[in-house]
Design an enzyme around this catalytic site. Structure first.
Site, PDB file in Angstrom:
ATOM      1  N   ALA A  46       0.827  -1.333   0.139  1.00  0.00           N
ATOM      2  CA  ALA A  46       0.129   0.014  -0.034  1.00  0.00           C
ATOM      3  C   ALA A  46       0.885   1.262  -0.204  1.00  0.00           C
ATOM      4  O   ALA A  46       0.516   2.364  -0.676  1.00  0.00           O
ATOM      5  CB  ALA A  46      -0.834   0.057   1.266  1.00  0.00           C
ATOM      6  N   ARG A  47       2.137   1.268   0.896  1.00  0.00           N
ATOM      7  CA  ARG A  47       2.957   2.336   0.656  1.00  0.00           C
ATOM      8  C   ARG A  47       3.772   2.590  -0.545  1.00  0.00           C
ATOM      9  O   ARG A  47       4.189   3.688  -0.771  1.00  0.00           O
ATOM     10  CB  ARG A  47       3.732   2.406   1.968  1.00  0.00           C
TER      11      ARG A  47
ATOM     12  N   GLU B 222      -7.151  -9.529  -6.542  1.00  0.00           N
ATOM     13  CA  GLU B 222      -7.134  -8.447  -7.389  1.00  0.00           C
ATOM     14  C   GLU B 222      -5.942  -7.424  -7.256  1.00  0.00           C
ATOM     15  O   GLU B 222      -5.949  -6.795  -5.893  1.00  0.00           O
ATOM     16  CB  GLU B 222      -8.446  -7.533  -7.354  1.00  0.00           C
TER      17      GLU B 222
ATOM     18  N   GLN C 204      -3.384  -9.630   4.327  1.00  0.00           N
ATOM     19  CA  GLN C 204      -3.616 -10.414   5.508  1.00  0.00           C
ATOM     20  C   GLN C 204      -4.935 -10.731   5.650  1.00  0.00           C
ATOM     21  O   GLN C 204      -5.961  -9.870   5.488  1.00  0.00           O
ATOM     22  CB  GLN C 204      -3.266  -9.230   6.788  1.00  0.00           C
TER      23      GLN C 204
ATOM     24  N   GLN D 121     -12.613 -23.141  -6.405  1.00  0.00           N
ATOM     25  CA  GLN D 121     -12.083 -22.423  -7.721  1.00  0.00           C
ATOM     26  C   GLN D 121     -10.438 -22.650  -7.416  1.00  0.00           C
ATOM     27  O   GLN D 121     -10.059 -22.991  -6.239  1.00  0.00           O
ATOM     28  CB  GLN D 121     -12.041 -20.768  -7.657  1.00  0.00           C
TER      29      GLN D 121
END
Length: 188
Positions: free
Chosen positions: A113-114, A135, A154, A178
């Site tokens: 994210a960072r 995704e 996580q 799946q």
């Protein structure tokens, strides 16, 4: 509804196959961390990616054309280059078998994210079974590396106060069982 701790996650995985393969300790030296944490489990992304790269196409979730994406095997290199402002699908190394009284929520890792890499995964419903399709979006104007076989997100587990009347399995969920990357499906 209660958030489940490491001891519960470990017991459910080792005795009931909730997560397989299961890593009992957090692995984090020279890799993006994965494995058991205090109140969750850090999942790994596999080495196969599907890059949405047809610039002249329209993505229609009700009528998805697989030709709008290209499969890329990143196992040899150990990473996948996600182009700037691009989107890809991948899948977990771990296979999940959710209990009937438990829902799991998956959140992207802060390390990615960072760097502008956003990971989205929908909830793992009660009695869902299968690999998880992940995704991945690169929100930056620069290409970014996504490391195969390392941590990507996580999972936290929430146990209901009572067992649901109808689980994902009971409903015949369209993604039940799946394997690998699973593209969008609409039941007809």
């Amino acid at each position: 509804m209660g958030l489940k701790a490491d001891s519960w996650i470990k017991k459910m995985s080792l005795e009931h196959g909730m997560i397989s393969p299961f890593c009992e300790k957090q692995v984090g030296k020279n890799v993006i961390s994965y494995g058991l944490s205090s109140y969750g489990y850090d999942i790994r992304v596999g080495g196969e990616f599907m890059l949405f790269d047809n610039k002249n196409a329209l993505i229609d979730p009700k009528n998805f054309d697989p030709n709008n994406a290209t499969k890329i095997d990143a196992c040899k290199e150990g990473y996948f280059i996600l182009p700037a402002n691009a989107f890809a699908l991948a899948h977990t190394i771990e296979y999940f078998k959710m209990p009937k009284d438990t829902l799991a929520i998956c959140l992207g890792k802060s390390t990615y994210a960072r760097c502008g890499i956003i990971v989205n995964v929908t909830p793992f419903e009660p009695e869902f079974e299968g690999y998880i399709t992940i995704e991945i979006s690169n929100t930056t104007n620069l290409p970014a590396k996504v490391y195969a076989n390392e941590g990507i997100a996580q999972v936290v587990f929430l146990q209901g106060d009572e067992v649901c009347e109808q689980s994902y399995k009971d409903r015949g969920g369209k993604y039940q069982g799946q394997v690998g990357i699973t593209l969008p499906k609409i039941l007809k």
